[in-house]
Design a protein around this motif. Structure first.
Motif, mmCIF file in Angstrom:
data_model
loop_
_atom_site.group_PDB
_atom_site.id
_atom_site.type_symbol
_atom_site.label_atom_id
_atom_site.label_comp_id
_atom_site.label_asym_id
_atom_site.label_seq_id
_atom_site.Cartn_x
_atom_site.Cartn_y
_atom_site.Cartn_z
ATOM 1 N N HIS A 55 0.940 -1.287 0.110
ATOM 2 C CA HIS A 55 0.027 -0.023 0.246
ATOM 3 C C HIS A 55 0.811 1.313 -0.063
ATOM 4 O O HIS A 55 1.902 1.193 0.422
ATOM 5 N N SER A 56 0.249 2.211 -0.275
ATOM 6 C CA SER A 56 1.099 3.525 -0.457
ATOM 7 C C SER A 56 0.096 4.689 -0.434
ATOM 8 O O SER A 56 -1.107 4.462 -0.648
ATOM 9 N N ALA A 57 0.563 5.786 0.073
ATOM 10 C CA ALA A 57 -0.107 7.066 0.090
ATOM 11 C C ALA A 57 -0.460 7.381 -1.470
ATOM 12 O O ALA A 57 0.182 6.799 -2.393
ATOM 13 N N LYS A 58 -1.508 8.190 -1.882
ATOM 14 C CA LYS A 58 -1.911 8.506 -3.172
ATOM 15 C C LYS A 58 -1.094 9.581 -3.769
ATOM 16 O O LYS A 58 -1.181 9.518 -4.911
ATOM 17 N N PHE A 112 -5.754 -5.387 -1.145
ATOM 18 C CA PHE A 112 -5.877 -4.604 0.368
ATOM 19 C C PHE A 112 -6.293 -5.937 1.339
ATOM 20 O O PHE A 112 -5.810 -5.951 2.544
ATOM 21 N N CYS A 135 -11.129 2.764 4.129
ATOM 22 C CA CYS A 135 -10.122 3.191 3.530
ATOM 23 C C CYS A 135 -9.994 3.906 2.106
ATOM 24 O O CYS A 135 -10.158 3.098 1.425
ATOM 25 N N THR A 137 -7.627 6.709 1.651
ATOM 26 C CA THR A 137 -6.519 7.419 1.326
ATOM 27 C C THR A 137 -5.210 6.619 0.814
ATOM 28 O O THR A 137 -4.079 7.097 0.588
ATOM 29 N N SER A 138 -5.412 5.167 0.618
ATOM 30 C CA SER A 138 -4.275 4.528 0.075
ATOM 31 C C SER A 138 -4.559 4.014 -1.306
ATOM 32 O O SER A 138 -5.641 3.596 -1.478
ATOM 33 N N HIS A 139 -3.326 3.855 -1.883
ATOM 34 C CA HIS A 139 -3.329 2.844 -3.123
ATOM 35 C C HIS A 139 -2.886 1.790 -2.862
ATOM 36 O O HIS A 139 -2.122 1.477 -1.911
#
Length: 163
Positions: A55-58, A112, A135, A137-139
Motif C-alpha cells: 500500500h502507498s499514500a496516493k 488490500f 480506507c 487514502t491509500s493506493h
C-alpha cells in the motif's frame, strides 16, 4: 532478458523462493527516482496470486517513481545470520523484477484484503472488512512479477546435501 544467477549451486527452487516471499514481512522496493537516482524504500507487502502487493499514500516518491517508470525490483531477506569466525553471514534472500501498477476495483479490494489478513493477526474478519471499506487514502500497488530468483548461502546448500 534477465541475467542468469552466477552461483547456480546456491539457487533456491521455485517452491523455496515463493515460500521466502510468502513468509517475509518487509522488502525493499527499488525504482527509478528523481534526477536519475535510484530510489529504494522498505515496504510491508504480501505475496498473493503470484504478485507482490503493497500500500502507498496516493502521492509521494513511490507513486511518482512508478508512474514515470513502472520497472522495479523487490528484494526480501529471509535470513541473515552473522558467522563471526568465517567473516560472513549465512543468508537466504529473494529478488523479483517486474512492473508496478496502481490497482483498482476488485483487484484493489483483493490485494488490500490480502495485506490486511497478513498483518491483522487474529482480529475478527468483520473488523478487517470495515477497515478496508473505510480506507480511501491509500493506493494498493501490484508488482506483476516477470522474473524471480532466490539464493542461499553455500553452507545451507551443503547442509541439505548431507542429509
Amino acid at each position: 532478458m534477465f541475467r542468469e544467477m552466477r552461483r547456480k549451486k546456491q539457487l533456491l527452487s521455485d517452491e523455496d523462493t515463493r515460500a521466502v516471499l510468502s513468509r517475509g514481512t518487509n522488502g525493499v522496493l527499488a525504482c527509478h527516482g528523481d534526477e536519475g537516482y535510484p530510489y529504494a524504500v522498505p515496504v510491508s507487502y504480501v505475496y498473493y496470486n503470484d504478485k507482490i502487493y503493497y500500500h502507498s499514500a496516493k502521492s509521494g516518491h513511490k507513486v511518482d517513481s512508478i508512474t514515470k517508470n513502472p520497472k522495479v525490483s523487490f528484494a526480501v531477506v529471509d535470513e541473515d545470520t552473522i558467522v563471526s569466525e568465517e567473516y560472513t553471514t549465512y543468508f537466504r534472500s529473494v529478488i523479483a523484477f517486474g512492473k508496478a501498477r496502481i490497482v483498482e476495483g476488485d483487484e484493489w479490494y483483493e490485494g488490500f484484503k490480502a495485506l490486511v489478513d497478513k498483518y491483522s493477526g487474529n482480529l475478527p474478519e468483520e473488523v478487517n472488512i470495515k477497515e478496508i471499506q473505510g480506507c480511501k487514502t491509500s493506493h494498493i500497488i501490484a508488482i506483476d512479477v516477470e522474473h524471480i530468483t532466490g539464493k542461499e548461502a553455500i553452507e545451507y546448500v551443503r547442509a541439505k546435501n548431507t542429509k
